[in-house]
Design a protein around this motif. Structure first.
Motif, PDB file in Angstrom:
ATOM      1  N   UNK A  49       0.841  -1.136  -0.119  1.00  0.00           N
ATOM      2  CA  UNK A  49      -0.068  -0.009   0.034  1.00  0.00           C
ATOM      3  C   UNK A  49       0.891   1.295  -0.007  1.00  0.00           C
ATOM      4  N   UNK A  50       2.005   1.347   0.816  1.00  0.00           N
ATOM      5  CA  UNK A  50       2.626   2.297   0.913  1.00  0.00           C
ATOM      6  C   UNK A  50       3.511   2.691  -0.437  1.00  0.00           C
ATOM      7  N   UNK A  51       4.075   1.611  -1.019  1.00  0.00           N
ATOM      8  CA  UNK A  51       4.485   1.562  -2.293  1.00  0.00           C
ATOM      9  C   UNK A  51       3.522   2.299  -3.395  1.00  0.00           C
ATOM     10  N   UNK A  52       2.494   1.695  -3.319  1.00  0.00           N
ATOM     11  CA  UNK A  52       1.317   2.235  -4.378  1.00  0.00           C
ATOM     12  C   UNK A  52       1.139   3.790  -4.024  1.00  0.00           C
ATOM     13  N   UNK A  53       1.060   4.123  -2.898  1.00  0.00           N
ATOM     14  CA  UNK A  53       0.883   5.564  -2.471  1.00  0.00           C
ATOM     15  C   UNK A  53       1.857   6.385  -3.040  1.00  0.00           C
ATOM     16  N   UNK A  54       3.151   5.841  -2.797  1.00  0.00           N
ATOM     17  CA  UNK A  54       4.088   6.818  -3.404  1.00  0.00           C
ATOM     18  C   UNK A  54       4.216   6.718  -4.916  1.00  0.00           C
ATOM     19  N   UNK A  61      -6.335   9.326  -5.096  1.00  0.00           N
ATOM     20  CA  UNK A  61      -6.267   7.775  -4.502  1.00  0.00           C
ATOM     21  C   UNK A  61      -7.630   7.746  -3.931  1.00  0.00           C
ATOM     22  N   UNK A  62      -8.213   6.447  -3.890  1.00  0.00           N
ATOM     23  CA  UNK A  62      -9.475   6.071  -3.239  1.00  0.00           C
ATOM     24  C   UNK A  62      -9.131   5.111  -2.211  1.00  0.00           C
ATOM     25  N   UNK A  63     -10.024   5.206  -1.062  1.00  0.00           N
ATOM     26  CA  UNK A  63     -10.074   4.123  -0.109  1.00  0.00           C
ATOM     27  C   UNK A  63     -10.360   2.731  -0.639  1.00  0.00           C
ATOM     28  N   UNK A  64     -11.266   2.627  -1.736  1.00  0.00           N
ATOM     29  CA  UNK A  64     -11.672   1.511  -1.974  1.00  0.00           C
ATOM     30  C   UNK A  64     -10.544   0.781  -3.073  1.00  0.00           C
ATOM     31  N   UNK A  65      -9.703   1.501  -3.902  1.00  0.00           N
ATOM     32  CA  UNK A  65      -8.611   1.381  -4.569  1.00  0.00           C
ATOM     33  C   UNK A  65      -7.492   0.628  -3.696  1.00  0.00           C
ATOM     34  N   UNK A  66      -7.393   1.331  -2.722  1.00  0.00           N
ATOM     35  CA  UNK A  66      -6.409   0.884  -1.418  1.00  0.00           C
ATOM     36  C   UNK A  66      -6.768  -0.527  -1.025  1.00  0.00           C
ATOM     37  N   UNK A  67      -7.825  -0.425  -0.316  1.00  0.00           N
ATOM     38  CA  UNK A  67      -8.429  -1.799   0.249  1.00  0.00           C
ATOM     39  C   UNK A  67      -8.439  -2.841  -1.154  1.00  0.00           C
ATOM     40  N   UNK A  73     -12.023  -5.269   2.677  1.00  0.00           N
ATOM     41  CA  UNK A  73     -12.888  -4.403   2.480  1.00  0.00           C
ATOM     42  C   UNK A  73     -12.648  -3.104   3.053  1.00  0.00           C
ATOM     43  N   UNK A  74     -13.029  -1.923   2.545  1.00  0.00           N
ATOM     44  CA  UNK A  74     -12.683  -0.556   2.784  1.00  0.00           C
ATOM     45  C   UNK A  74     -12.475  -0.485   4.255  1.00  0.00           C
ATOM     46  N   UNK A  75     -13.882  -0.858   5.115  1.00  0.00           N
ATOM     47  CA  UNK A  75     -13.897  -0.691   6.533  1.00  0.00           C
ATOM     48  C   UNK A  75     -12.520  -1.404   7.210  1.00  0.00           C
ATOM     49  N   UNK A  76     -12.637  -2.574   6.838  1.00  0.00           N
ATOM     50  CA  UNK A  76     -11.582  -3.516   7.457  1.00  0.00           C
ATOM     51  C   UNK A  76      -9.970  -2.918   7.353  1.00  0.00           C
ATOM     52  N   UNK A  92      -2.100   9.703   5.881  1.00  0.00           N
ATOM     53  CA  UNK A  92      -0.886   9.169   5.442  1.00  0.00           C
ATOM     54  C   UNK A  92      -0.598   9.772   4.213  1.00  0.00           C
ATOM     55  N   UNK A  93      -1.430   9.967   3.160  1.00  0.00           N
ATOM     56  CA  UNK A  93      -1.314  10.603   1.830  1.00  0.00           C
ATOM     57  C   UNK A  93      -0.706  11.759   2.044  1.00  0.00           C
ATOM     58  N   UNK A  94      -1.830  12.603   2.641  1.00  0.00           N
ATOM     59  CA  UNK A  94      -1.468  14.206   2.776  1.00  0.00           C
ATOM     60  C   UNK A  94       0.087  14.209   3.489  1.00  0.00           C
ATOM     61  N   UNK A  95       0.496  13.713   4.588  1.00  0.00           N
ATOM     62  CA  UNK A  95       1.883  13.797   4.963  1.00  0.00           C
ATOM     63  C   UNK A  95       2.854  13.232   3.880  1.00  0.00           C
ATOM     64  N   UNK A  96       2.682  12.233   2.979  1.00  0.00           N
ATOM     65  CA  UNK A  96       3.432  11.679   2.026  1.00  0.00           C
ATOM     66  C   UNK A  96       3.720  12.925   1.019  1.00  0.00           C
ATOM     67  N   UNK A  97       2.522  13.514   0.705  1.00  0.00           N
ATOM     68  CA  UNK A  97       2.555  14.713  -0.193  1.00  0.00           C
ATOM     69  C   UNK A  97       3.356  15.848   0.194  1.00  0.00           C
TER      70      UNK A  97
END
Length: 145
Positions: A49-54, A61-67, A73-76, A92-97
């Protein structure tokens, strides 16, 4: 979301998820069994997930996409990600940006609007808002230091 400059898909999906859970908890005739997750994401899934965000930092980026990336599931996913990192995926995305913007402010001859776009903020004022909140100074003040 648009009024406060937070029109990211990740933030919107996180809030929609929280609203759905809240509605189910308070208005459902069947009370859902609360799960208590203890261990967070497995290390390899968190790294994926971290590599994908970078790699997709400049995208919405969407929550469903990361899940979906880690087949949850997005909630889990949201709960396990927060346990693993201490913050939500959106934060996390904001801080990475912001970290990437700091690197660009120091090392490149780009204007702040270009940097905002390159790191995935909607516009320069969106970058300024988060930069000032997290770093304590504006990007321009940071760049001139």
């Amino acid at each position: 979301l648009e009024i406060h400059g937070a029109s990211s898909r990740l933030y919107a999906e996180t809030m929609a998820n929280a609203l759905a859970v809240n509605l189910l908890q308070h208005y459902s005739t069947r009370k859902p069994k609360e799960q208590n997750y203890q261990d967070g994401l497995p290390r390899h899934k968190l790294q994926l997930v971290i590599d994908y965000i970078h790699a997709h930092l400049d995208e919405n980026i969407g929550l469903t996409e990361l899940a979906d990336l880690v087949k949850m599931s997005p909630r889990y996913f949201l709960q396990l990600f927060k346990q693993s990192t201490g913050i939500t995926p959106h934060k996390f995305v904001i801080r990475t940006r912001i970290e990437r913007a700091k690197e660009l402010l120091i090392s490149k001859d780009m204007n702040i609007a270009e940097i905002a776009q390159q790191v995935g903020f909607a516009n320069q004022s969106h970058l300024n808002l988060h930069f000032k909140r997290l770093i304590g100074v504006t990007p321009k003040q940071f760049q001139t230091k």
